[in-house]
Motif scaffolding. Structure first.
Motif, PDB file in Angstrom:
ATOM      1  N   UNK B  44       5.778  -1.740  20.493  1.00 41.81           N
ATOM      2  CA  UNK B  44       6.558  -2.017  19.291  1.00 41.81           C
ATOM      3  C   UNK B  44       6.876  -0.762  18.480  1.00 41.81           C
ATOM      4  N   UNK B  45       6.074   0.273  18.640  1.00 41.40           N
ATOM      5  CA  UNK B  45       6.277   1.499  17.873  1.00 41.40           C
ATOM      6  C   UNK B  45       6.888   2.615  18.733  1.00 41.40           C
ATOM      7  N   UNK B 257       2.289  -2.157   5.512  1.00 41.18           N
ATOM      8  CA  UNK B 257       2.346  -3.438   6.238  1.00 41.18           C
ATOM      9  C   UNK B 257       2.531  -3.246   7.747  1.00 41.18           C
ATOM     10  N   UNK B 258       3.551  -2.458   8.172  1.00 41.41           N
ATOM     11  CA  UNK B 258       3.662  -2.282   9.629  1.00 41.41           C
ATOM     12  C   UNK B 258       2.500  -1.477  10.220  1.00 41.41           C
ATOM     13  N   UNK B 268       5.050  -6.008  14.500  1.00 43.04           N
ATOM     14  CA  UNK B 268       5.737  -5.261  13.433  1.00 43.04           C
ATOM     15  C   UNK B 268       5.201  -5.707  12.082  1.00 43.04           C
ATOM     16  N   UNK B 269       5.061  -7.013  11.951  1.00 44.72           N
ATOM     17  CA  UNK B 269       4.468  -7.634  10.765  1.00 44.72           C
ATOM     18  C   UNK B 269       3.669  -8.824  11.268  1.00 44.72           C
ATOM     19  N   UNK B 270       2.626  -9.213  10.553  1.00 44.50           N
ATOM     20  CA  UNK B 270       1.973 -10.460  10.934  1.00 44.50           C
ATOM     21  C   UNK B 270       2.938 -11.608  10.623  1.00 44.50           C
ATOM     22  N   UNK B 271       2.728 -12.757  11.255  1.00 47.91           N
ATOM     23  CA  UNK B 271       3.667 -13.871  11.072  1.00 47.91           C
ATOM     24  C   UNK B 271       3.846 -14.224   9.601  1.00 47.91           C
TER      25      UNK B 271
END
Lengths: 197, 460
Positions: B44-45, B257-258, B268-271
């Motif tokens: 993701x990163x 956050x990310x 990327x973010x939690x749900x």
């Protein structure tokens, strides 16, 4: 472009198309994506709710001027439609909801997220097994930092970023949807405004 | 005292880790689960400058902690402006006392909880249970931990050490019937149980991943959505927040956050990310009538300005556990307290004192993998080394200490150093000419079982 572009994965990259990225990220978090015009919105929502067999649907106040038409369309399709804020004080009514339809304060293209505020109810978007969110085109923002800036000034008592359905992988890392919140999350991008629906 | 009361007292890391090493499932499950998270993180990163993002994260945490009191003052003022009642707790007992009296004033009978390391740290659940409250943990993993009177073994994945069969047995006990051997069914059963709890609880208790000073906001991250259920449906919400979890601005939150979601679960973010800025206001459809934040010190303030201040930068993502070769073998329970892995080996002696936690800094190979993955670049292996020095080798046996003293004496003079090299060479020569069985000898037999000595000319 924000100063975090190219640094944070929660921002758009230079020149990236917001809608394209939004659709891709929603797919990555197991949400569905559809587009609609104000004219076709009610029909689309009825179809989506029929597909999951929803019988009791809560609609939240952040749908604004568009809520009345949606309630009428649902009732015409024999689906019980209630205002979320009217049902919320009753635990039984909350239990009975099998879908909710909300608007949003903003949506974040880079992360496939929607942000609901207190008008959607703190629990409005996650109390039922199915959640459907209407995102007006102008509410779609590029990235997380822009979204947080915009909502910072909103003075909301509660804002909820949500990216896809509720999930858990606590048991042997097997991914299961719908742990506490919705099993299915649908996003409809509206090319226009809700009060035109 | 039952084992769940305080396993750190009266046991040693060696004994605790030996017990864990005897569980074959654990040693498979941890690498399998954590490798999955690490791979997702890299995926993701992949197309952003992660190094720059981590540096931003480090700077935010360092600058905030350096001026913690000023930021806390801003935070408290903003909380109060938002109608949140703020309590300060110097230690675990004070925090438990505050929370108990809020529950009692609310006439609470049932409490729902969001998984929170801070509430684990203050051993909140037994205290509430002693007051006659029914406490329900609502994170699936934490729910099972609670049913089994067990302890979480990973910051993010509390039942990483349990098999599906074990979970099935625990949930079947609750159901009073044999539940099917199917993850979706088991999860569905727990959903039903916990849904009832959310809808009937009087108080919801959470931790706080962050408190944003600029806006007076408690930020909670979950994937299950239980964070939002616990803070939306009950009449009272109490958030227990470590004083170090303050972030000055929402811009800082956009960076953190990310970093937290990526390092914790590879997302990327939690749900769900809840940003709660106060109780329900006039005209709002739902939400708690009362909201309290209990600010927990419990040994944190003492670290400010000292050699271990960087331990306060931690955002509890669990990434250092995932990559730690020691944690991956022994699991979280071997560390004996709430926090496992490298950050646990740092925090435990600092929070609990060297008498109980002083040996934990030895539970590290100093490979530096934790430094490399930490989203806010805490120099964990430096902190571990410093703690080893301060702790004064408490974990070493008398024989090991004697050997180290002798070695230090030997190598502090040129003659001694050269003599040791000569003896070493002699040993290597012997090792090459003697038969394999004798080469190893009784002392090295276990070590040599999986290793070879270099052959002639230094080649293996």
């Amino acid at each position: 472009m924000t100063r975090l572009s190219g640094v944070s994965p929660a921002e758009l990259r230079p020149g990236e198309d917001a809608i394209e990225r939004f659709e891709r990220e929603l797919g990555a978090v197991q949400a569905t994506f559809a587009r609609s015009t104000p004219e076709t919105l009610a029909r689309r929502i009825v179809e989506a709710l029929r597909e999951v067999g929803a019988r009791h649907v809560g609609l939240t106040a952040d749908l604004g001027g568009g809520r009345r038409a949606l309630v009428e369309a649902l009732r015409a399709a024999d689906i019980e439609a209630v205002h979320y804020e009217a049902a919320a004080p009753s635990r039984d009514a909350l239990r009975a909801m099998d879908a909710t339809v909300t608007g949003c304060v903003a949506a974040v293209a880079a992360t496939g997220s929607i942000i609901t505020g207190e008008r959607a109810g703190r629990a409005g978007a996650l109390i039922a097994p199915t959640h459907l969110c209407v995102v007006e085109r102008e509410r779609l923002l590029d990235g997380l930092s822009q979204a947080l800036r915009v909502i910072a000034g909103s003075g909301s008592s509660m804002l909820a970023l949500q990216s896809g359905p509720s999930r858990t992988a606590d048991i042997e890392k097997t991914l299961i949807m719908g742990m506490h919140g919705p099993k299915a999350a649908h996003v409809v991008l509206l090319d226009g405004r809700l009060d035109e629906a | 005292m039952s084992r769940s009361d305080d396993p750190l007292v009266g046991t040693g890391f060696r004994d605790r880790s030996r017990a864990q090493l005897g569980q074959p499932f654990l040693r498979q499950a941890i690498p399998r689960a954590t490798d999955h998270t690490i791979a997702a993180l890299h995926d993701r990163f992949a197309d952003v400058d992660v190094a720059a993002l981590r540096e931003r994260g480090r700077r935010i945490r360092a600058e905030t902690i350096r001026d913690l009191d000023a930021h806390l003052e801003t935070l408290v003022a903003a909380f109060e402006r938002n109608g949140i009642t703020v309590h300060r707790a110097a230690d675990a007992e004070a925090a438990r006392g505050r929370i108990r009296s809020i529950c009692s004033a609310a006439g609470a009978r049932r409490v729902v909880k969001v998984k929170s390391m801070a509430t684990e740290e203050i051993r909140l659940n037994p205290a509430l249970a002693a007051d006659g409250l029914e406490v329900v943990e609502t994170d699936l993993g934490e729910y099972v931990v609670h049913l089994d009177d067990d302890r979480p073994s990973h910051i993010i994945a509390p039942i990483i050490h349990k098999t599906r069969q074990e979970v099935r047995q625990s949930l079947s006990r609750v159901a009073g019937r044999e539940l099917p051997d199917d993850t979706a069914e088991l999860t569905g059963f727990a959903r039903g149980q916990l849904r009832d709890a959310f809808l009937s609880a009087d108080v919801g208790i959470s931790g706080a991943n962050f408190g944003v000073a600029e806006s007076g906001t408690v930020v909670l991250l979950t994937n299950e959505g239980n964070g939002r259920m616990c803070t939306s449906l009950p009449r009272v919400h109490i958030a227990l927040m470590g004083i170090e979890r303050v972030l000055p601005t929402l811009d800082d939150l956009a960076v953190m956050l990310p970093l937290l979601a990526g390092s914790g679960t590879g997302q990327l973010l939690t749900s769900y990310v809840s940003m709660i800025s106060g109780p329900r206001r006039e005209g709002e459809p739902d939400g708690p009538e009362e909201m309290h934040v209990v600010l927990l010190d419990n040994g944190r303030r003492a670290l400010l300005g000292g050699p271990f201040e960087e331990a306060l930068h931690c955002i509890r993502c669990g990434a250092c556990q995932n990559v730690c070769p020691v944690y991956r073998q022994v699991g979280g329970h071997a560390y004996g307290w709430v926090y496992g892995g490298p950050i646990g080996a740092v925090l435990t002696p600092l929070f609990r004192g060297f008498d109980d936690g002083g040996e934990l800094p030895q539970a590290s190979t100093l490979c530096g993998a934790c430094d490399d993955i930490c989203p806010v670049k805490i120099p964990l292996h430096d902190l571990l080394l410093k703690l080893r020095r301060v702790g004064g080798g408490r974990a070493a046996t008398r024989r090991e200490r004697a050997a180290a003293t002798f070695w230090a004496f030997l190598w502090s003079s040129g003659v001694g150093y050269r003599a040791s090299i000569a003896v070493g060479r002699l040993g290597l020569t012997l090792a090459r000419v003697l038969p394999a069985r004798l080469r190893r000898g009784p002392v090295l037999a276990r070590w040599a079982a999986g290793r070879g000595l270099p052959g002639r000319g230094g080649r293996p």
